[in-house]
Motif scaffolding. Structure first.
Motif, PDB file in Angstrom:
ATOM      1  N   VAL A  13       0.975  -1.208  -0.110  1.00  0.00           N
ATOM      2  CA  VAL A  13      -0.071   0.112  -0.214  1.00  0.00           C
ATOM      3  C   VAL A  13       0.794   1.250   0.042  1.00  0.00           C
ATOM      4  O   VAL A  13       0.577   2.275  -0.762  1.00  0.00           O
ATOM      5  CB  VAL A  13      -1.078  -0.013   1.316  1.00  0.00           C
ATOM      6  N   LEU A  14       2.108   1.190   0.795  1.00  0.00           N
ATOM      7  CA  LEU A  14       2.823   2.502   0.877  1.00  0.00           C
ATOM      8  C   LEU A  14       3.420   2.648  -0.413  1.00  0.00           C
ATOM      9  O   LEU A  14       3.825   3.862  -0.673  1.00  0.00           O
ATOM     10  CB  LEU A  14       3.712   2.270   2.025  1.00  0.00           C
ATOM     11  N   GLY A  15       3.657   1.679  -1.100  1.00  0.00           N
ATOM     12  CA  GLY A  15       4.380   1.619  -2.493  1.00  0.00           C
ATOM     13  C   GLY A  15       3.617   1.995  -3.639  1.00  0.00           C
ATOM     14  O   GLY A  15       3.925   2.534  -4.948  1.00  0.00           O
ATOM     15  N   ARG A  16       2.130   2.268  -3.363  1.00  0.00           N
ATOM     16  CA  ARG A  16       1.334   2.475  -4.303  1.00  0.00           C
ATOM     17  C   ARG A  16       0.969   4.176  -4.721  1.00  0.00           C
ATOM     18  O   ARG A  16       1.732   4.819  -3.996  1.00  0.00           O
ATOM     19  CB  ARG A  16      -0.198   2.249  -3.899  1.00  0.00           C
ATOM     20  N   LYS A  17       0.861   4.304  -6.009  1.00  0.00           N
ATOM     21  CA  LYS A  17       0.688   5.926  -6.324  1.00  0.00           C
ATOM     22  C   LYS A  17      -0.789   6.044  -5.385  1.00  0.00           C
ATOM     23  O   LYS A  17      -1.692   5.482  -5.768  1.00  0.00           O
ATOM     24  CB  LYS A  17       0.223   5.576  -7.822  1.00  0.00           C
ATOM     25  N   LEU A  18      -0.634   7.135  -4.733  1.00  0.00           N
ATOM     26  CA  LEU A  18      -1.977   7.431  -3.798  1.00  0.00           C
ATOM     27  C   LEU A  18      -2.724   8.649  -4.507  1.00  0.00           C
ATOM     28  O   LEU A  18      -2.245   9.725  -4.669  1.00  0.00           O
ATOM     29  CB  LEU A  18      -1.596   7.993  -2.430  1.00  0.00           C
ATOM     30  N   SER A  19      -4.001   8.183  -4.751  1.00  0.00           N
ATOM     31  CA  SER A  19      -4.760   9.276  -5.493  1.00  0.00           C
ATOM     32  C   SER A  19      -5.529  10.171  -4.466  1.00  0.00           C
ATOM     33  O   SER A  19      -6.126   9.546  -3.322  1.00  0.00           O
ATOM     34  CB  SER A  19      -5.734   8.610  -6.243  1.00  0.00           C
ATOM     35  N   ALA A  20      -5.615  11.365  -4.749  1.00  0.00           N
ATOM     36  CA  ALA A  20      -6.071  12.291  -4.017  1.00  0.00           C
ATOM     37  C   ALA A  20      -7.817  12.303  -4.052  1.00  0.00           C
ATOM     38  O   ALA A  20      -8.092  12.299  -5.269  1.00  0.00           O
ATOM     39  CB  ALA A  20      -5.635  13.900  -4.245  1.00  0.00           C
ATOM     40  N   ILE A  21      -8.597  12.007  -3.141  1.00  0.00           N
ATOM     41  CA  ILE A  21      -9.866  11.925  -3.168  1.00  0.00           C
ATOM     42  C   ILE A  21     -10.642  13.213  -2.779  1.00  0.00           C
ATOM     43  O   ILE A  21     -11.510  13.726  -3.312  1.00  0.00           O
ATOM     44  CB  ILE A  21     -10.418  10.571  -2.663  1.00  0.00           C
ATOM     45  N   THR A  22     -10.196  13.731  -1.604  1.00  0.00           N
ATOM     46  CA  THR A  22     -10.548  14.898  -1.270  1.00  0.00           C
ATOM     47  C   THR A  22      -9.060  15.788  -0.965  1.00  0.00           C
ATOM     48  O   THR A  22      -7.952  15.341  -1.293  1.00  0.00           O
ATOM     49  CB  THR A  22     -11.342  14.894   0.343  1.00  0.00           C
ATOM     50  N   GLY A  23      -9.473  16.783  -0.359  1.00  0.00           N
ATOM     51  CA  GLY A  23      -8.301  17.907  -0.125  1.00  0.00           C
ATOM     52  C   GLY A  23      -7.450  17.341   1.132  1.00  0.00           C
ATOM     53  O   GLY A  23      -6.368  17.650   1.026  1.00  0.00           O
ATOM     54  N   THR A  24      -7.757  16.460   1.928  1.00  0.00           N
ATOM     55  CA  THR A  24      -7.139  15.866   2.994  1.00  0.00           C
ATOM     56  C   THR A  24      -6.756  14.468   2.873  1.00  0.00           C
ATOM     57  O   THR A  24      -6.032  13.917   3.707  1.00  0.00           O
ATOM     58  CB  THR A  24      -7.974  16.218   4.297  1.00  0.00           C
ATOM     59  N   THR A  25      -6.937  13.742   1.887  1.00  0.00           N
ATOM     60  CA  THR A  25      -6.561  12.416   1.687  1.00  0.00           C
ATOM     61  C   THR A  25      -5.073  12.470   1.529  1.00  0.00           C
ATOM     62  O   THR A  25      -4.224  13.338   0.811  1.00  0.00           O
ATOM     63  CB  THR A  25      -6.771  12.075   0.168  1.00  0.00           C
ATOM     64  N   PRO A  26      -4.304  11.640   2.417  1.00  0.00           N
ATOM     65  CA  PRO A  26      -2.722  11.580   2.235  1.00  0.00           C
ATOM     66  C   PRO A  26      -2.384  10.893   0.928  1.00  0.00           C
ATOM     67  O   PRO A  26      -2.899  10.095   0.327  1.00  0.00           O
ATOM     68  CB  PRO A  26      -2.547  10.680   3.333  1.00  0.00           C
ATOM     69  N   VAL A  27      -1.439  11.709   0.235  1.00  0.00           N
ATOM     70  CA  VAL A  27      -1.170  11.461  -1.242  1.00  0.00           C
ATOM     71  C   VAL A  27       0.339  11.337  -1.376  1.00  0.00           C
ATOM     72  O   VAL A  27       0.889  10.683  -2.370  1.00  0.00           O
ATOM     73  CB  VAL A  27      -1.393  12.472  -2.327  1.00  0.00           C
ATOM     74  N   THR A  28       1.157  11.381  -0.164  1.00  0.00           N
ATOM     75  CA  THR A  28       2.585  11.209   0.001  1.00  0.00           C
ATOM     76  C   THR A  28       2.725   9.766   0.684  1.00  0.00           C
ATOM     77  O   THR A  28       2.082   9.632   1.816  1.00  0.00           O
ATOM     78  CB  THR A  28       3.348  12.303   0.375  1.00  0.00           C
ATOM     79  N   ARG A  29       3.899   9.146   0.448  1.00  0.00           N
ATOM     80  CA  ARG A  29       4.366   7.755   1.430  1.00  0.00           C
ATOM     81  C   ARG A  29       4.604   8.658   2.635  1.00  0.00           C
ATOM     82  O   ARG A  29       3.903   7.834   3.628  1.00  0.00           O
ATOM     83  CB  ARG A  29       5.367   7.418   0.637  1.00  0.00           C
ATOM     84  N   ASP A  30       5.250   9.571   2.813  1.00  0.00           N
ATOM     85  CA  ASP A  30       5.346  10.102   4.042  1.00  0.00           C
ATOM     86  C   ASP A  30       4.243  10.417   5.000  1.00  0.00           C
ATOM     87  O   ASP A  30       4.006   9.819   6.221  1.00  0.00           O
ATOM     88  CB  ASP A  30       6.332  11.190   4.132  1.00  0.00           C
ATOM     89  N   SER A  31       3.310  11.001   4.595  1.00  0.00           N
ATOM     90  CA  SER A  31       2.071  11.399   5.145  1.00  0.00           C
ATOM     91  C   SER A  31       1.280  10.170   5.529  1.00  0.00           C
ATOM     92  O   SER A  31       0.667  10.027   6.723  1.00  0.00           O
ATOM     93  CB  SER A  31       1.333  12.367   4.476  1.00  0.00           C
ATOM     94  N   LEU A  32       1.345   9.187   4.830  1.00  0.00           N
ATOM     95  CA  LEU A  32       0.654   8.097   4.911  1.00  0.00           C
ATOM     96  C   LEU A  32       1.113   7.117   5.948  1.00  0.00           C
ATOM     97  O   LEU A  32       0.630   6.568   6.918  1.00  0.00           O
ATOM     98  CB  LEU A  32       0.242   7.227   3.537  1.00  0.00           C
ATOM     99  N   ALA A  33       2.568   7.053   5.883  1.00  0.00           N
ATOM    100  CA  ALA A  33       3.106   6.191   7.040  1.00  0.00           C
ATOM    101  C   ALA A  33       3.213   6.947   8.228  1.00  0.00           C
ATOM    102  O   ALA A  33       2.978   6.233   9.155  1.00  0.00           O
ATOM    103  CB  ALA A  33       4.715   6.268   6.467  1.00  0.00           C
ATOM    104  N   ALA A  34       2.907   8.236   8.326  1.00  0.00           N
ATOM    105  CA  ALA A  34       2.794   9.077   9.654  1.00  0.00           C
ATOM    106  C   ALA A  34       1.075   8.571  10.202  1.00  0.00           C
ATOM    107  O   ALA A  34       1.199   8.293  11.269  1.00  0.00           O
ATOM    108  CB  ALA A  34       3.017  10.293   9.573  1.00  0.00           C
TER     109      ALA A  34
END
Lengths: 267, 267
Positions: free
Chosen positions: A163-184
Motif C-alpha cells: 500500500v505504501l508503494g502505491r501511487k496514492l490518489s487524492a480523493i478529497t483535499g485531506t487524503t494523504p497522497v505522499t508515502r510519508d504522510s500515509l506512513a505517519a
C-alpha cells in the motif's frame, strides 16, 4: 479513470481485465451498454463483448432483454451463498453492526480485504435523519478511509508495504497522497489501535475504525463508524470507541480470527 | 468431470475457463489446493495459478493464509450487495419462500438463470425432520430438475432449443437423456403450466416447480417445492400446487416480471 494496469505496473492480463469491467457497476450505475463499457475501460468493443459473453456463461453478468444493456448476473448471488456457507460473514456481522449503530447513533459498517481494496460487506444506518449513507458494495481505498487505515496499520508487513508503494490518489483535499504522510497516519493508527479519517474520503464525513483480525493475528478487514463531521466532539468520539472496540473484538472472534495480545485501544 | 468445453463445442476462452474454476467450490468443498484445482480442471498448474492470482486481484478468490489453499473471496459479497441493490431478489423472495415452506411443510426454493444452469438463490426448509436438503448455491441442471424443466418449457424459444441441443447427462436412472424424452417432458410441462421431476436429479426427491417470468413474459427462473418421494400423494401434490402457483405469480411481480396471459396451472 481506471488506467487498467495492475499494481505492478504491468499491463493487466485478460482475466483481470474482464473482472475489472464489473467495477464499473455501482448502486447508481446498475446497467451499462456495450459502447459505454468500451469507452470507460478503454478496451475495444469487440474485446469487451467477448469478455461479457464469457462472463455471462458463468452468470457473472447478464443482458437486460428489454434494452440489451449489461448488468451484474444472478450467478454472483449463487457464489455469495457458497462463500457465506463456507464463512458465514454476513450472519456473524449483522447483529454486531445493528448493536453498534444503535449504541452510537451513527452508521456502522464492516469491510474485508478484497483484491486491492477493502470490500464493504455490511452497513447498518442509525434511525436519525442526519446520517452518513454508505453505498452498498463500495470499495474502500486503503489510504483514504478509516477502515483502510485500520486494516493497513495491522496488516501483514508485505501488504502494508504494498500500500505504501502505491501511487496514492487524492480523493478529497485531506487524503494523504505522499508515502510519508500515509506512513505517519499508519504509525499513529498502530499506536492508538484505531484509525481516524477526517474527511479524507468524502467531505463532511468523519470515520473511526478498528481492525478485524484473521486467525493469523493480522488484519483482514475493519469495523467502522461513520459520522457527519459536524457532529464530532471528544465525548461523542469516546462513546463511539467505547462501543466500537468490543464490537470489533467480537466480530473478529465470530469470523474465526484472533485479536493479537499487543492490540490495545488508547484514546 | 467437467470437460471444459463451452456449449458450442469450441474450446473455452481464458476468461470463461478461469471463472469455471469457481464451480469446483461447493458448500462441502470450501477450500481447494492449487494441485487439486489443476487436476480437477485439467489445466496445467502454472496457468491455474495465474488465473487464481488474476481473480484474487478482484477479490473473487483468496488464499487461506494458514494452509495456502484457495477459497471464494469477499469480493463476491460486495458484488452480491450491488446486484441486490440493483435488483432486490433476495429481499423479495425470502418472505415468499418462508410462506411457501410453511404452507406446504416442504422445502421451498427459488432459482434464476445463470449461465447454462439455474442458480439456486434461496432455500427455506420446513420445520420437520424428514425434509429435502438443498445445497446453498447449487447449480440446477436444466434437463434434470423440476426448476430446470419449468424454466426451459417457458423460456425464449432459442434458449429452449439450446437446451434441447445439448448432450444430456444422466444424473439418476430417470434423468431424460435423449432429445425426444426431454422434448416430451417439456411439452407436458408447457401444457400443465408446472413441472414435475420424479427423482431425475436425486433419488428419493420429488420436485414440483412453476416458472418465474421476466418483464418480457418469458421464464427467467423457477419457484419450486421439493419433497421426499415417499411423502408424495395426489392430495399432497394438489396442496403444494395450490400454494406454489400464487407464490410464483407474486414472486414474478416482485421481481418486476409479468406472468403471460396464456400461463395456466392445470393439475
Amino acid at each position: 479513470m481506471n488506467d487498467f494496469r495492475s499494481r505492478l505496473g504491468a499491463p493487466m492480463r485478460t482475466v483481470e481485465k474482464a473482472l475489472k469491467l464489473l467495477d464499473f457497476f455501482t448502486d447508481k450505475v446498475t446497467e451499462i451498454g456495450l459502447s459505454d463499457l468500451a469507452r470507460l475501460s478503454g478496451i475495444d468493443k469487440a474485446t469487451v463483448l467477448r469478455m461479457l459473453q464469457d462472463m455471462a456463461e458463468s452468470g457473472f453478468v447478464e443482458q437486460n432483454p428489454e434494452n440489451k444493456r449489461w448488468r451484474l448476473g444472478a450467478g454472483i448471488l449463487r457464489l455469495a451463498r457458497l462463500r457465506e456457507a463456507a464463512q458465514p460473514v454476513t450472519r456473524v456481522l449483522t447483529p454486531i453492526l445493528e448493536r453498534l449503530a444503535g449504541e452510537t447513533g451513527e452508521t456502522a459498517h464492516a469491510s474485508l480485504l478484497s483484491g486491492r481494496d477493502l470490500a464493504n460487506i455490511g452497513v447498518i444506518e442509525p434511525a436519525r435523519a442526519n446520517r452518513v449513507y454508505i453505498e452498498p458494495g463500495l470499495a474502500l481505498p486503503l489510504h483514504a478511509t478509516a477502515s483502510g487505515l485500520a486494516f493497513t496499520a495491522f496488516a501483514r508487513p508485505e501488504q502494508r508495504d504494498r500500500v505504501l508503494g502505491r501511487k496514492l490518489s487524492a480523493i478529497t483535499g485531506t487524503t494523504p497522497v505522499t508515502r510519508d504522510s500515509l506512513a505517519a497516519m499508519l504509525a499513529r493508527t498502530a499506536e492508538r489501535g484505531f484509525a481516524v479519517a477526517d474527511q479524507t474520503y468524502e467531505a463532511e464525513v468523519y470515520g473511526l475504525a478498528v481492525p478485524l483480525f484473521g486467525p493469523d493475528g493480522f488484519a483482514c478487514g475493519a469495523l467502522a463508524v461513520a459520522t457527519p463531521a459536524s457532529r464530532v466532539s471528544e465525548p461523542h468520539e469516546r462513546g463511539i470507541l467505547a462501543a466500537l472496540a468490543p464490537a470489533a473484538a467480537e466480530a473478529t472472534r465470530g469470523l474465526g480470527g484472533r485479536v493479537p495480545a499487543h492490540h490495545r485501544i488508547t484514546y
